[in-house]
Design a protein around this motif. Structure first.
Motif, PDB file in Angstrom:
ATOM      1  N   MET A 155       0.837  -1.191   0.000  1.00 37.59           N
ATOM      2  CA  MET A 155       0.000   0.000   0.000  1.00 37.59           C
ATOM      3  C   MET A 155       0.876   1.248   0.000  1.00 37.59           C
ATOM      4  N   ASN A 156       0.484   2.207  -0.849  1.00 39.52           N
ATOM      5  CA  ASN A 156       1.176   3.491  -0.911  1.00 39.52           C
ATOM      6  C   ASN A 156       0.153   4.594  -0.710  1.00 39.52           C
ATOM      7  N   LEU A 157       0.461   5.545   0.175  1.00 38.15           N
ATOM      8  CA  LEU A 157      -0.415   6.688   0.401  1.00 38.15           C
ATOM      9  C   LEU A 157       0.327   7.965   0.086  1.00 38.15           C
ATOM     10  N   VAL A 158      -0.292   8.828  -0.709  1.00 37.87           N
ATOM     11  CA  VAL A 158       0.228  10.162  -0.997  1.00 37.87           C
ATOM     12  C   VAL A 158      -0.767  11.152  -0.404  1.00 37.87           C
ATOM     13  N   ILE A 159      -0.312  11.936   0.563  1.00 31.62           N
ATOM     14  CA  ILE A 159      -1.182  12.874   1.268  1.00 31.62           C
ATOM     15  C   ILE A 159      -0.687  14.285   0.985  1.00 31.62           C
TER      16      ILE A 159
ATOM     17  N   LYS B 282      -6.032  23.616  -1.234  1.00 28.00           N
ATOM     18  CA  LYS B 282      -6.554  24.948  -0.905  1.00 28.00           C
ATOM     19  C   LYS B 282      -7.973  24.879  -0.348  1.00 28.00           C
ATOM     20  N   ASN B 283      -8.848  24.186  -1.054  1.00 30.48           N
ATOM     21  CA  ASN B 283     -10.255  24.169  -0.658  1.00 30.48           C
ATOM     22  C   ASN B 283     -10.574  23.147   0.420  1.00 30.48           C
ATOM     23  N   VAL B 284      -9.777  22.076   0.493  1.00 32.89           N
ATOM     24  CA  VAL B 284      -9.891  21.105   1.578  1.00 32.89           C
ATOM     25  C   VAL B 284      -8.509  20.981   2.187  1.00 32.89           C
ATOM     26  N   ARG B 285      -8.437  20.576   3.443  1.00 27.29           N
ATOM     27  CA  ARG B 285      -7.126  20.581   4.089  1.00 27.29           C
ATOM     28  C   ARG B 285      -6.194  19.504   3.552  1.00 27.29           C
ATOM     29  N   SER B 286      -6.767  18.357   3.138  1.00 24.54           N
ATOM     30  CA  SER B 286      -5.929  17.278   2.615  1.00 24.54           C
ATOM     31  C   SER B 286      -6.642  16.503   1.519  1.00 24.54           C
ATOM     32  N   GLN B 287      -5.858  16.036   0.585  1.00 25.61           N
ATOM     33  CA  GLN B 287      -6.341  15.095  -0.419  1.00 25.61           C
ATOM     34  C   GLN B 287      -5.409  13.898  -0.418  1.00 25.61           C
ATOM     35  N   ILE B 288      -5.984  12.710  -0.497  1.00 26.98           N
ATOM     36  CA  ILE B 288      -5.215  11.468  -0.338  1.00 26.98           C
ATOM     37  C   ILE B 288      -5.453  10.547  -1.513  1.00 26.98           C
ATOM     38  N   VAL B 289      -4.394   9.989  -2.056  1.00 19.98           N
ATOM     39  CA  VAL B 289      -4.499   8.915  -3.035  1.00 19.98           C
ATOM     40  C   VAL B 289      -3.841   7.684  -2.437  1.00 19.98           C
ATOM     41  N   MET B 290      -4.616   6.615  -2.361  1.00 20.84           N
ATOM     42  CA  MET B 290      -4.154   5.353  -1.794  1.00 20.84           C
ATOM     43  C   MET B 290      -4.080   4.325  -2.908  1.00 20.84           C
ATOM     44  N   THR B 291      -2.912   3.703  -3.089  1.00 15.35           N
ATOM     45  CA  THR B 291      -2.730   2.671  -4.099  1.00 15.35           C
ATOM     46  C   THR B 291      -2.445   1.350  -3.399  1.00 15.35           C
TER      47      THR B 291
END
Length: 230
Positions: free
Chosen positions: A209-213, A217-226
């Motif tokens: 599993m890989n997470l990029v956090i 600007k409009n939300v505090r965080s965006q996450i892509v989980m592979t």
């Protein structure tokens, strides 16, 4: 290929079930009974994946490059589909969509040098599940919004990618996933953070599993989980 998918994945903005908001970011490779949109002259294509399941919908994918201009590409498909199309402008890109039976096709095109480049997408509308829950089975912080869930089931290593956003800070998300995933038997392999975000890697048996956090600007965080071998 996974890096390219991750970059494209961050650009997805699927909301309200609108096909035209997300179909332009994937493309199509004709297979068996799937319709195969004709390609304009002086245009080359390349497969993205043998099969994609996007938010429960079965898809096919290709990218293309052409010596023709974006205007010529759009004119070609207007003629081929006899004006039975929907055209949207998305920033510097134009998208033309057409339905054929149980399939919806889109051509996303933008200028590239003296020609153009883009994606061709076909989705099996009839395959839409009645009660699809994006991110099902994946731990997420409270009040997170999972907006895309993509599977590549026929890849040499089956892969699932989930994109979500929330109002937590990058470090709050890092703390949540460190604790939650280790509690579920995931072993941390790598953990690195910079001002632009954090990357976390975990392994559990033959699963990776890989997470990029990333801060947004409009939300505090965006996450892509592979997840490989999900």
């Amino acid at each position: 290929m996974l890096v390219q998918r991750c970059e494209a994945f961050f650009g997805l903005r699927g909301v309200g079930g609108s096909i035209l908001l997300w179909l332009p970011l994937v493309a199509m490779a004709g297979l068996f009974s799937w319709p195969s949109p004709p390609v304009p002259p002086e245009t080359t294509t390349q497969d993205v994946a043998h099969r994609i399941i996007f938010n429960g919908l079965d898809m096919r994918a290709q990218v293309f490059k052409s010596q023709q201009s974006p205007e010529a590409i759009l004119a070609f498909y207007r003629k081929v589909w006899r004006e039975q199309v929907v055209v949207n402008q998305m920033g510097n890109e134009q998208v033309i969509g057409h339905r054929e039976g149980d399939y919806f096709m889109t051509i996303q095109v933008s200028a590239s040098g003296s020609g153009s480049r883009g994606n061709i997408g076909v989705v099996d509308v009839a395959s839409a599940p009645e009660h699809f829950v994006p991110g099902k089975g994946i731990p997420t912080p409270m009040d997170s919004k999972v907006f895309n869930d993509i599977r590549y089931p026929d890849d040499p290593i089956p892969t699932r990618m989930i994109a979500l956003k929330n109002k937590l800070s990058t470090q709050q998300n890092v703390s949540f996933y460190r604790e939650r995933l280790e509690g579920e038997g995931w072993k941390p392999l790598n953990d690195s953070c910079t001002s632009s975000g954090c990357v976390l890697d975990f392994q559990r048996g033959d699963q990776k599993m890989n997470l990029v956090i990333e801060p947004q600007k409009n939300v505090r965080s965006q996450i892509v989980m592979t997840i490989q071998n999900p």
